[in-house]
Design an enzyme around this catalytic site. Structure first.
Site, PDB file in Angstrom:
ATOM      1  N   ARG A 157      15.492   0.032  -5.712  1.00  0.00           N
ATOM      2  CA  ARG A 157      14.659   1.249  -5.676  1.00  0.00           C
ATOM      3  C   ARG A 157      13.587   1.150  -4.584  1.00  0.00           C
ATOM      4  NH1 ARG A 157      18.249   1.848  -8.097  1.00  0.00           N
ATOM      5  NH2 ARG A 157      18.629   2.644 -10.182  1.00  0.00           N
ATOM      6  N   SER A 225      13.724   8.260 -14.796  1.00  0.00           N
ATOM      7  CA  SER A 225      13.068   7.015 -15.224  1.00  0.00           C
ATOM      8  C   SER A 225      11.633   7.007 -14.708  1.00  0.00           C
ATOM      9  CB  SER A 225      13.787   5.801 -14.640  1.00  0.00           C
ATOM     10  OG  SER A 225      15.121   5.818 -15.052  1.00  0.00           O
ATOM     11  N   GLU A 321       8.121   4.223 -11.319  1.00  0.00           N
ATOM     12  CA  GLU A 321       9.182   4.520 -10.349  1.00  0.00           C
ATOM     13  C   GLU A 321       8.911   5.885  -9.708  1.00  0.00           C
ATOM     14  OE1 GLU A 321      13.414   3.841 -11.386  1.00  0.00           O
ATOM     15  OE2 GLU A 321      13.796   5.775 -10.431  1.00  0.00           O
TER      16      GLU A 321
HETATM   17  C1  LIG Z   1      16.984  13.517 -14.928  1.00  0.00           C
HETATM   18  C2  LIG Z   1      16.787  12.576 -13.768  1.00  0.00           C
HETATM   19  C3  LIG Z   1      17.633  11.501 -13.606  1.00  0.00           C
HETATM   20  C4  LIG Z   1      17.470  10.613 -12.533  1.00  0.00           C
HETATM   21  N1  LIG Z   1      18.334   9.574 -12.406  1.00  0.00           N
HETATM   22  C5  LIG Z   1      18.203   8.707 -11.368  1.00  0.00           C
HETATM   23  C6  LIG Z   1      19.114   7.606 -11.210  1.00  0.00           C
HETATM   24  O1  LIG Z   1      20.031   7.426 -11.997  1.00  0.00           O
HETATM   25  N2  LIG Z   1      18.931   6.782 -10.165  1.00  0.00           N
HETATM   26  C7  LIG Z   1      17.931   6.970  -9.252  1.00  0.00           C
HETATM   27  O2  LIG Z   1      17.836   6.166  -8.314  1.00  0.00           O
HETATM   28  N3  LIG Z   1      17.064   8.002  -9.375  1.00  0.00           N
HETATM   29  C8  LIG Z   1      17.170   8.872 -10.403  1.00  0.00           C
HETATM   30  N4  LIG Z   1      16.292   9.904 -10.542  1.00  0.00           N
HETATM   31  C9  LIG Z   1      15.187  10.053  -9.577  1.00  0.00           C
HETATM   32  C10 LIG Z   1      15.464  11.066  -8.446  1.00  0.00           C
HETATM   33  O3  LIG Z   1      16.531  11.897  -8.773  1.00  0.00           O
HETATM   34  C11 LIG Z   1      15.786  10.357  -7.132  1.00  0.00           C
HETATM   35  O4  LIG Z   1      14.721   9.511  -6.781  1.00  0.00           O
HETATM   36  C12 LIG Z   1      16.018  11.355  -5.995  1.00  0.00           C
HETATM   37  O5  LIG Z   1      16.451  10.675  -4.842  1.00  0.00           O
HETATM   38  C13 LIG Z   1      14.773  12.149  -5.669  1.00  0.00           C
HETATM   39  O6  LIG Z   1      15.146  13.177  -4.773  1.00  0.00           O
HETATM   40  P1  LIG Z   1      14.147  14.365  -4.459  1.00  0.00           P
HETATM   41  O7  LIG Z   1      14.672  15.111  -3.292  1.00  0.00           O
HETATM   42  O8  LIG Z   1      13.912  15.170  -5.677  1.00  0.00           O
HETATM   43  O9  LIG Z   1      12.855  13.534  -4.052  1.00  0.00           O
HETATM   44  P2  LIG Z   1      11.314  13.901  -4.155  1.00  0.00           P
HETATM   45  O10 LIG Z   1      10.834  13.699  -5.553  1.00  0.00           O
HETATM   46  O11 LIG Z   1      11.046  15.222  -3.532  1.00  0.00           O
HETATM   47  O12 LIG Z   1      10.710  12.736  -3.243  1.00  0.00           O
HETATM   48  C14 LIG Z   1      10.854  11.399  -3.646  1.00  0.00           C
HETATM   49  C15 LIG Z   1      10.258  10.487  -2.575  1.00  0.00           C
HETATM   50  O13 LIG Z   1      11.023  10.595  -1.396  1.00  0.00           O
HETATM   51  C16 LIG Z   1      10.222  11.044  -0.305  1.00  0.00           C
HETATM   52  N5  LIG Z   1      11.059  11.984   0.452  1.00  0.00           N
HETATM   53  C17 LIG Z   1      11.787  13.016  -0.051  1.00  0.00           C
HETATM   54  N6  LIG Z   1      12.471  13.615   0.946  1.00  0.00           N
HETATM   55  C18 LIG Z   1      12.149  12.954   2.092  1.00  0.00           C
HETATM   56  C19 LIG Z   1      12.511  13.105   3.452  1.00  0.00           C
HETATM   57  N7  LIG Z   1      13.386  14.043   3.868  1.00  0.00           N
HETATM   58  N8  LIG Z   1      11.957  12.263   4.363  1.00  0.00           N
HETATM   59  C20 LIG Z   1      11.092  11.293   3.985  1.00  0.00           C
HETATM   60  N9  LIG Z   1      10.712  11.095   2.707  1.00  0.00           N
HETATM   61  C21 LIG Z   1      11.238  11.925   1.772  1.00  0.00           C
HETATM   62  C22 LIG Z   1       8.992  11.681  -0.929  1.00  0.00           C
HETATM   63  O14 LIG Z   1       7.886  11.560  -0.083  1.00  0.00           O
HETATM   64  C23 LIG Z   1       8.837  10.853  -2.182  1.00  0.00           C
HETATM   65  O15 LIG Z   1       8.151   9.669  -1.879  1.00  0.00           O
HETATM   66  C24 LIG Z   1      16.430  10.818 -11.597  1.00  0.00           C
HETATM   67  C25 LIG Z   1      15.574  11.926 -11.755  1.00  0.00           C
HETATM   68  C26 LIG Z   1      15.748  12.797 -12.826  1.00  0.00           C
HETATM   69  C27 LIG Z   1      14.841  13.982 -12.968  1.00  0.00           C
END
Ligand SMILES: Cc1cc2nc3c(=O)[nH]c(=O)nc-3n(C[C@H](O)[C@H](O)[C@H](O)COP(=O)(O)OP(=O)(O)OC[C@H]3O[C@@H](n4cnc5c(N)ncnc54)[C@H](O)[C@@H]3O)c2cc1C
Length: 333
Positions: A157, A225, A321
Site C-alpha cells: 500500500r 479499509s 490507510e
Molecule cells: C468499499 C471499498 C473497498 C476498497 N477496497 C480496496 C482494496 O481491496 N484494495 C485497495 O488497495 N484499496 C481498496 N480501497 C481503497 C481505494 O479504492 C483505492 O485506494 C483506490 O485506488 C482509490 O482511488 P480513488 O481514485 O478513489 O483515490 P482518491 O481517494 O481520490 O485518492 C487517493 C490518493 O491518491 C492520490 N491520487 C489520486 N489520483 C491521483 C492522480 N491522478 N495523481 C496523483 N495522485 C493521485 C490522492 O492524492 C490520494 O492521496 C477500497 C475503498 C472502498 C471504498
C-alpha cells in the site's frame, strides 16, 4: 479552458460523503490544463480513499483524463489508460476482451490514476505486478515525466507517489498483461474454486465475495479499509500468540509478520461501535462507515479511540490507510 469552480459540494466527490465544501476545484480533463494547477493544490481521483473532515480551503485538482489504448504484442498486451478512467470498469473491459490478470482486483473503487499511489491490492495480487510505466506531471520541475516500475518504489500500500503527495499528478498508467495467464488463487475463498479455473470465474467470485462482505459506498458511505494491516517484528508476534493463539497473520519477505487489523478490532468487540454518526461496520471491523449524519470530528474520535484500544491491548500502533484531510491538508491520526 479554465474550469475552476467555487464552493463545490465535496460530499459528492468522496465515498465517505461527509458534509464539506471546496472553495476552488479544477477538473483536469486534458494535458493543456497542467500549467493551471495551483502549486498548493491537493489531487483526488474518485475520493474512495480520501475523507474530507471539514471544508477544504486549499485548491483541489480532480483528475478526469480518460482514454484506453490497447496494443497487441507477441506475448502480451500493452494497455495505456488515462488516469481518470474508473478502475473496476477497466477490469471489466479487459476481461471482456480476453485480456486477463486484473480479475483479483475487481470491484476496487476509484480511478486508474490512484491505483499506483497506494499500489492497490486484493486477493493475493497487487497492481504493481502489471505496471510498466506511470506518466505524471511533475509540479516541481513543471514537466511531464515517466516512471519505470523500479522508480515507483512500490511497497505494501505504498509508492513514491504516496510518500510525496504534493509532487506529481498522475496522467496515464501503462500495463503489460501477459498472454500466458496464471490464476492467483492463494487467498481465502478463491482456494475453493474448482479447476480448471477461468479468469471470469475468479472475476465473478471476487465480485461476489466483495459484494457480500464490504458495504457498497453508494448505499453505506465508507472509504474501504480504514487502517493498514500492521507489520510487526517476529518477537512481538511470538509474544502476542501466547495470549491470542488464533490471530490471523501472514509472513512477509523480510521475516516480519503482517497481522489482520480487522481481527484486532473485531476481537475487541468493536463491530457496530459508534461515535456520533461514524461507526465500525457490523460485518467488517476494518471498515468505518458514515451512518448518515457523521461529521469529521466523529470520524477522528472513533479512529483515535480504536487506535488507543488496539495499542493498549496488543502494543500495536495502527496507521490510517485512508487519507484524512482537514481545512489545510493531510491530518495524521
Ligand atoms: C468499499 C471499498 C473497498 C476498497 N477496497 C480496496 C482494496 O481491496 N484494495 C485497495 O488497495 N484499496 C481498496 N480501497 C481503497 C481505494 O479504492 C483505492 O485506494 C483506490 O485506488 C482509490 O482511488 P480513488 O481514485 O478513489 O483515490 P482518491 O481517494 O481520490 O485518492 C487517493 C490518493 O491518491 C492520490 N491520487 C489520486 N489520483 C491521483 C492522480 N491522478 N495523481 C496523483 N495522485 C493521485 C490522492 O492524492 C490520494 O492521496 C477500497 C475503498 C472502498 C471504498
Amino acid at each position: 479552458m479554465n474550469e475552476i469552480e467555487t464552493f463545490y459540494d465535496l460530499s459528492t466527490l468522496h465515498t465517505f460523503r461527509l458534509p464539506a465544501k471546496a472553495e476552488n476545484i479544477l477538473f483536469l480533463t486534458q494535458q493543456e490544463q497542467l500549467t493551471e494547477i495551483p502549486a498548493d493544490a491537493y489531487v483526488i481521483g474518485g475520493g474512495s480513499n480520501t475523507i474530507f473532515l471539514n471544508d477544504f480551503k486549499k485548491p483541489l485538482v480532480c483528475v478526469r483524463i480518460t482514454g484506453i489504448e490497447i496494443v497487441e504484442a507477441d506475448d502480451h498486451w500493452n494497455v495505456k489508460v488515462g488516469a481518470g478512467e474508473n478502475w473496476h470498469e477497466l477490469v471489466l473491459c479487459l476481461n471482456d476482451k480476453g485480456i486477463n490478470g486484473l480479475e483479483n482486483l475487481a470491484l476496487i473503487p476509484g480511478t486508474v490514476g490512484a491505483a499506483p499511489v497506494q499500489n492497490i491490492g486484493a486477493y493475493g495480487r497487487e497492481v504493481a505486478e502489471f505496471i510498466t510505466n506511470v506518466t505524471a506531471w511533475d509540479r516541481r520541475q513543471h514537466k511531464v515525466v515517466n516512471f519505470k516500475p523500479i522508480d515507483c518504489k512500490f511497497g505494501y500500500r505504498d509508492s513514491i507517489f504516496k510518500q510525496n503527495p504534493m509532487r506529481w499528478v498522475i496522467l496515464k498508467v501503462e500495463f503489460s498483461m501477459p498472454k500466458a495467464w496464471q490464476p492467483e488463487l492463494s487467498y481465502g475463498e478463491l482456494k475453493a474454486l474448482d479447476s480448471p479455473v477461468l479468469p471470469t470465474d475468479i472475476l465473478n467470485k471476487v465480485i461476489a465475495i466483495r459484494s457480500a462482505k464490504l458495504p457498497d459506498p453508494a448505499i453505506t458511505p465508507n472509504a474501504g479499509s480504514f487502517f493498514k494491516n500492521p507489520i510487526i517484528a517476529r518477537a512481538h508476534f511470538a509474544e502476542l500468540l501466547q495470549h491470542f493463539p488464533t490471530i490471523p497473520h501472514f509472513d512477509t519477505p523480510n521475516g516480519d509478520i503482517k497481522i489482520a487489523a480487522g481481527w484486532l478490532i473485531d476481537n475487541l468487540n468493536l463491530k457496530g461501535f459508534a461515535i456520533g454518526g461514524a461507526a465500525v461496520h457490523t460485518k467488517q471491523a476494518l471498515v468505518l462507515v458514515n451512518s448518515g449524519n457523521a461529521i469529521g470530528k466523529d470520524v477522528l474520535e472513533l479512529a483515535r479511540h480504536i487506535q488507543a484500544l488496539v495499542f493498549k491491548n496488543y502494543g500495536i500502533k495502527l496507521e490510517a490507510e485512508v487519507r484524512l484531510l482537514d481545512e489545510k491538508g493531510l491530518v495524521s491520526l
